[in-house]
Design an enzyme around this catalytic site. Sequence first.
Site, PDB file in Angstrom:
ATOM      1  N   ASP A  93       0.828  -1.207   0.000  1.00 55.99           N
ATOM      2  CA  ASP A  93       0.000   0.000   0.000  1.00 55.99           C
ATOM      3  C   ASP A  93       0.862   1.256   0.000  1.00 55.99           C
ATOM      4  OD1 ASP A  93      -2.228   1.633   0.037  1.00 55.99           O
ATOM      5  OD2 ASP A  93      -2.559   1.456   2.194  1.00 55.99           O
ATOM      6  N   MET A  94       1.923   1.252  -0.789  1.00 59.11           N
ATOM      7  CA  MET A  94       2.802   2.412  -0.882  1.00 59.11           C
ATOM      8  C   MET A  94       2.359   3.323  -2.031  1.00 59.11           C
ATOM      9  SD  MET A  94       4.781   2.414   1.626  1.00 59.11           S
ATOM     10  CE  MET A  94       5.184   1.282   2.955  1.00 59.11           C
TER      11      MET A  94
END
Length: 770
Positions: free
Chosen positions: A449-450
């Site tokens: 989830d970057m």
Amino acid sequence: MLISITALLFAAIAIALGVGGAWLAALGGSWYYIIAALGFLLTAIFLFKRRPAALWIYALVILGSLGWAVYEIGFDWWQLGTRGGVIVLLGLWLLAPWISRRTGGALPLAVAVLASLAVAGYSMLQDPHDIAGSLPTEQVTANPDLGGNMPPGDWRQYGRTPYGQRYSPLDQITPENVGSLRVAWTYQTGDIKQPEDIGETTYQVTPLKVHDTLYLCTPHNWAIAVDATTGKEKWKYDPNVGFNPDRQHQTCRGVSYYADPAAPPGQACAERVYLPTSDARLIALDAANGQICSSFADNGTLHLEQGMPYNPAGYYYSTSPPVVAEGKIIVGGAVNDNYSIHQQSGVIRAFDIHTGALIWNWDSGNPDETTPLPDGQKYTVNSPNSWSVSSVDENLGLIYVPLGNRVPDQLGMGRSEHVEKYSSSIVALDLNTGQVRWVHQTVHHDLWDMDVPAQPVLVDITKEDGAVVPALVGPTKQGDIYVLDRRTGEPIIPVEEVPAPSGAIPEDFTSPTQPTSGLTFSPPPLTEKDMWGVTMFDQLICRIEFHKLKYEGRYTPPSLQGTIVYPGNFGTFNWGSVAVDPVRQVMFAMPTYLAFTSKLVPRAEVPPPGEGTKGSEQGLNRNEGAPYAVLLNPFLSPLGIPCQAPPWGYVAGANLRTGKIVYKHKNGTIRDISPIPLPFEVGVPGIGGPMITAGGVAFLGAAVDDYFRAYDLTTGKQLWEARLPAGGQATPMSYTTEDGRQFVLIVAGGHGSVGTKPGDYVIAYTLPDS
């Protein structure tokens, strides 16, 4: 009697440390706790016997613990204090007359306690995490490109101009007089958090200032106009978005402003405010009175569900203000993270700003076809989306879009070639056609989830040879700051591909390398010694958890046993971005460090849908339609505090010409996150953004204590603070009024996810009359 009770206490501590220490040692961790348990046990035995050896042995426990702690972490008070606090307090108890007179042996114990207190006193004067330095003060350019033609006292876009610099050219407030700032006025919107609201109801708006008026929105998407001098309300518009428990976010980061250059003065809707709403609408309002501009789209409302593969109610809307450029309004949108693979498209759409007609659409799932989608067709399901703010260079004809990942964030199986190319990247699109001009990816095959969470900042950088390069400064969750040539996407500050951990689940894979910028705030990898707690006991539990979880540094892939994600998906940087001084070509930022954990849950083990189990950014993320759900949480101790040692938050300055971090100071106190309101400056997390002024002052709220602060841009030292009535998780702005006064303004309304106090306050500060 007291001695016997004390002996029992020491025996109980010995058992707890022994059991926990044996578990830790079996996992490959420190043997200290087993040795300490033996010391506590021997102390307990000799206390029962009223022997002087009890205090002698405990003196060795104190000195041994002190030596071990200094060996592990040096003279860091916040780590030494929690390692030795209980031990020293028990030593003081043993020195009490009712024990020491009956056992003897007080002298060595007194020496040990005094040695510990001396080391504690010395460590309180040290700050091993601080980086001291001064940014250059020279004016690199006297006439910087600020990216927008507006009066210096206005703030007409989210980052003031399309460049997103968060830089005000006003210089009335300086490091010398900022301490005199006082509240000029306070306005309360009336939109407060309701019992029916979802958890992440947040107030993150940065108001716009045009002429004599401020324009803002509220969490429930009211649009409001306020007199910039007095704070008096001019008009209010409520779109009646209602409550929807399926929404993951209930917020509004800003409205968009447009003035029609061809409209006669005084014509209705010659100046407009565009309001995004949480039920997937974009509404055009007359800036003069808040009336709907019926000539736009469908009687003033653009319905963003058009072309979407599913009903977007609750699952898609634009949390950030759309971009206004070249007669277009360009809209992205947020989707609910990790609820289902059947998500809305992440399409970026450009509409005619007068009529709402679709001009182009760029869908990263079908990136080459940007002509308007024909009626009856749908955009690609679940393509990477842009929930943050884009930047624009109208001279180059480019819009710079920060892109996220597709859902599920932690599962990379089945991603298309286009998803692999565009996920977690910065994409430059042609303003007129929507065609891709370049793409720069910040994470390959993102499993963490970057998302690129922040508005890219555009600034011209003067190189050592005098050449001026139009640059883009892109902050990321993992802490890298990408400084790119915004014409081509090529790095100005070098980017290196470094080896990354492997070991994904059998169905998935990891990228063998990941990019790292030469300018990075990414922290060093965690080790066992970085584990923390209020006491030695919860620290021991965190050490055990550290070894139980999978962790091989940054980009350790998700796993069934559980993985530490550090930096976590909260982000070293988030939507608040960074602030850049285009004159001095320096940057001011707020890096935050919080580890998270992720654990994959096979579909057969996922409980049925129910209260508290739907998709969210913490807890169980269901990932309906995928083979695994994922359990996401901050890496916390049993007491609910981070397992990693502080500081968790800083302010920092960097020289963009050299790519060097010049200073880094811990920021914020635990006053509002501890049971007792203690003003200890630990360095706390924050979410929000900074703003800087030509006067050399940076302003920032954001931290999870309720303060608004000013800093010397040159050194990063705090100059002023004001107590806020609610959490200040919004980015401040600055403007002037007709009487020439400079104001600084922040919204204080709190943030549901980080637990700050909710409110509805808009607060403006100015210097007292001379």
